[in-house]
Design a protein around this motif. Structure first.
Motif, PDB file in Angstrom:
ATOM      1  N   LEU A 171      41.468  44.507  40.000  1.00 20.75           N
ATOM      2  CA  LEU A 171      40.038  44.197  39.941  1.00 20.75           C
ATOM      3  C   LEU A 171      39.677  43.420  38.677  1.00 20.75           C
ATOM      4  CD1 LEU A 171      37.169  45.150  41.276  1.00 20.75           C
ATOM      5  CD2 LEU A 171      37.151  46.717  39.338  1.00 20.75           C
ATOM      6  N   ILE A 172      40.103  43.921  37.528  1.00 20.36           N
ATOM      7  CA  ILE A 172      39.669  43.279  36.271  1.00 20.36           C
ATOM      8  C   ILE A 172      40.442  41.999  35.964  1.00 20.36           C
ATOM      9  CG2 ILE A 172      38.714  45.362  35.187  1.00 20.36           C
ATOM     10  CD1 ILE A 172      41.330  45.621  33.622  1.00 20.36           C
ATOM     11  N   ASN A 173      41.603  41.837  36.595  1.00 18.20           N
ATOM     12  CA  ASN A 173      42.388  40.616  36.356  1.00 18.20           C
ATOM     13  C   ASN A 173      42.174  39.550  37.421  1.00 18.20           C
ATOM     14  OD1 ASN A 173      44.153  41.008  33.968  1.00 18.20           O
ATOM     15  ND2 ASN A 173      44.872  42.793  35.115  1.00 18.20           N
ATOM     16  N   GLY A 174      41.594  39.938  38.546  1.00 22.91           N
ATOM     17  CA  GLY A 174      41.450  38.987  39.664  1.00 22.91           C
ATOM     18  C   GLY A 174      42.807  38.586  40.206  1.00 22.91           C
ATOM     19  N   ILE A 175      43.659  39.579  40.403  1.00 26.45           N
ATOM     20  CA  ILE A 175      45.044  39.297  40.802  1.00 26.45           C
ATOM     21  C   ILE A 175      45.131  38.692  42.208  1.00 26.45           C
ATOM     22  CG2 ILE A 175      47.205  40.478  41.443  1.00 26.45           C
ATOM     23  CD1 ILE A 175      46.860  42.189  38.928  1.00 26.45           C
ATOM     24  N   SER A 176      45.814  37.549  42.315  1.00 30.05           N
ATOM     25  CA  SER A 176      45.973  36.888  43.613  1.00 30.05           C
ATOM     26  C   SER A 176      47.135  37.517  44.375  1.00 30.05           C
ATOM     27  CB  SER A 176      46.270  35.394  43.439  1.00 30.05           C
ATOM     28  OG  SER A 176      45.608  34.846  42.319  1.00 30.05           O
ATOM     29  N   SER A 177      48.250  37.745  43.671  1.00 28.05           N
ATOM     30  CA  SER A 177      49.391  38.433  44.278  1.00 28.05           C
ATOM     31  C   SER A 177      50.227  39.035  43.157  1.00 28.05           C
ATOM     32  CB  SER A 177      50.243  37.471  45.115  1.00 28.05           C
ATOM     33  OG  SER A 177      50.969  36.614  44.261  1.00 28.05           O
TER      34      SER A 177
END
Ligand code: GDP
Ligand code: IMO
Ligand code: MG
Length: 425
Positions: free
Chosen positions: A318-324
């Protein structure tokens, strides 16, 4: 053209170095954006093992340019040692490494103050590399920067000013011996001669590279839960390992970032103090440490080990905006009959909706587990998702669903070859 931010998604040591080295094949520029020589990024190539502390892990591929951004705090002693070590292995550094003129320098008093602070009441279990005290000076606007090395008079004046204050503190508050200002001045003037050639206007360089269509990989150090803003404060490091730090720490604007790759260990580890809900303090924890060789790459300290925490990784995504994500060290779980996964936390009899970063709450939560069957066979030779045993596939499917992450890379051993890409999960 890709501008990828690579972030540690737990408490550090997820295997970032290995994945950066692997991906560097597809990137022209690799950049460190925060932290300092507290990091220890291990890369194993053939029979050689490198542990990088300050220099980006892309340095091991000849055609990759490596950059140290303004967000990094640089210990010149550690930097020059690392350069010398890499050169002794035949790796070319000059012309391939650039350092931001705006990065701050770690001074001998930062390391001393780090160790003094650790002997006080609030022990964080730092790496002792002077990281916290250097960032304190940066934000107090007293820091000495790489650019100051280019102006000997200003450098000398700044060191004198800082030493006046630090020596007062050392003598009167901490009752330890003062530091020799002349010695430090001579030492840092000497560093100038060796570091000059690497200094660059990094924001200009990186933005130009992106403009020209080059691919840039931003290599985070530490991990999201060690972030000074979003981590388990005060048991954190003093920088922003989360993806936002990649912009402030380099001068690359957010709208140029194309994706965020999280590095996620198939279980959880932590070094130093602080709450760790899924920690195993029994024989299973000992076994994880042994199988995973979980000893710090920088300090050699045994790492604390525990089960995979999907609730924590969901927060991290959530806080990193992880794509994969890249899932690392799956092979380490091969000897367990059963494997537990934490899906949430119970606090005062209720399931928490969001991840608590505050010390009091996080220390009191009760992890909720599901138990999955192990696969009990060596998977280190597997080269595709299909080659994995059924229960390993089920484990991956379960943790990716529970943490809400898409898996794009799976790592089953420390070497480059022991990795494969997947789009199944
Ligand atoms: P970093 O700080 O995130 O770069 O990680 P470290 O280098 O501190 O710790 C990761 C350790 O795990 C290193 O010793 C790596 O060589 C090792 N490693 C990385 N990926 C794998 C993997 O998939 N399996 C195993 N067994 N070891 C791995
Ligand atoms: P890499 O990049 C794991 C931890 C320390 C301590 C806290 C503060 O290899 O993943 P510091 O010296 O930064 O002030 O220490 O942060 N820590 C790490 N833990 N991996 C790291 O780096 C770490 N760098 C710092 O153990 O708990
Ligand atoms: Mg490490």
């Amino acid at each position: 053209m890709r501008v990828t931010v690579l972030v540690g998604s737990q408490w550090g040591d997820e295997g970032k170095g290995k994945i950066v080295d692997l991906l560097s094949e597809k990137f022209e520029v690799v950049v460190r954006y925060q932290g300092g020589a507290n990091a220890g990024h291990t890369v194993e190539i053939g029979s050689k093992k490198y542990v990088l502390h300050l220099i980006p892990s892309g340095i091991l591929r000849d055609d990759v340019i490596c950059v140290i951004g303004n967000g990094v705090v640089i210990d010149p002693v550690a930097l020059l040692d690392e350069i010398a070590l890499l050169e002794s292995h035949g790796i070319t550094i000059k012309g391939r490494l650039f350092i931001s003129h705006n990065a701050h320098l770690i001074m001998p008093y930062h390391k001393l103050l780090d160790s003094i602070s650790e002997s006080g009441k609030t022990k964080i279990g730092t790496t002792g590399r002077g990281i916290g005290p250097c960032y304190i000076d940066k934000y107090a606007r007293k820091g000495i920067k790489i650019i100051d090395l280019l102006y000997p008079k200003i450098l000398e004046e700044k060191i004198r000013q800082n030493l006046e204050e630090k020596n007062l503190l050392l003598r009167n508050i901490y009752n330890v011996e003062e530091l020799d200002v002349e010695k430090i001045i001579t030492q840092y003037l000497e560093f100038d001669k060796q570091i000059d050639v690497y200094i660059k206007d990094v924001p200009a360089y990186l933005n130009q590279a992106i403009e020209e269509g080059k691919s840039v990989l931003l290599e985070g150090a530490q991990g999201a839960l060690l972030d000074v803003d979003h981590g388990t404060y005060p048991f954190v490091t003093s920088s922003n390992p989360t993806s936002g730090g990649a912009c402030t720490g380099t001068g690359i604007p957010p709208n140029k970032v194309t994706d965020v790759l999280g590095i996620v260990k198939a279980y959880t580890t932590r070094v130093g103090e602080g709450p760790f809900p899924t920690e195993l303090l029994d024989a299973e924890g000992e076994e994880l440490r042994r199988q995973g060789n979980e000893f710090g790459a920088t300090t050699g300290r045994p790492r604390r080990c525990g089960w995979f925490d999907a609730f924590l990784v969901r927060y991290s995504a959530l806080i990193n905006g992880i794509s994969s994500v890249a899932i690392t060290k799956l092979d380490v779980l091969s000897m367990f009959d059963e494997i537990k996964v934490c899906t949430g936390y119970e606090f005062e009899g209720k399931l928490l909706k969001s991840f608590p970063t505050d010390f009091q709450k996080l220390s009191a939560v009760k992890p909720v587990y599901v138990t999955l069957p192990g696969w009990k066979e060596d998977i280190s030779h597997c080269l595709t998702f299909d080659q994995l045993p059924e229960n390993a596939k089920k484990y991956l499917k379960y943790i990716s669903d529970a943490a809400g992450i898409k898996v794009s890379i799976i790592s089953v051993g420390p070497k480059r070859e022991s990795t494969f890409f997947t789009d199944v999960l």
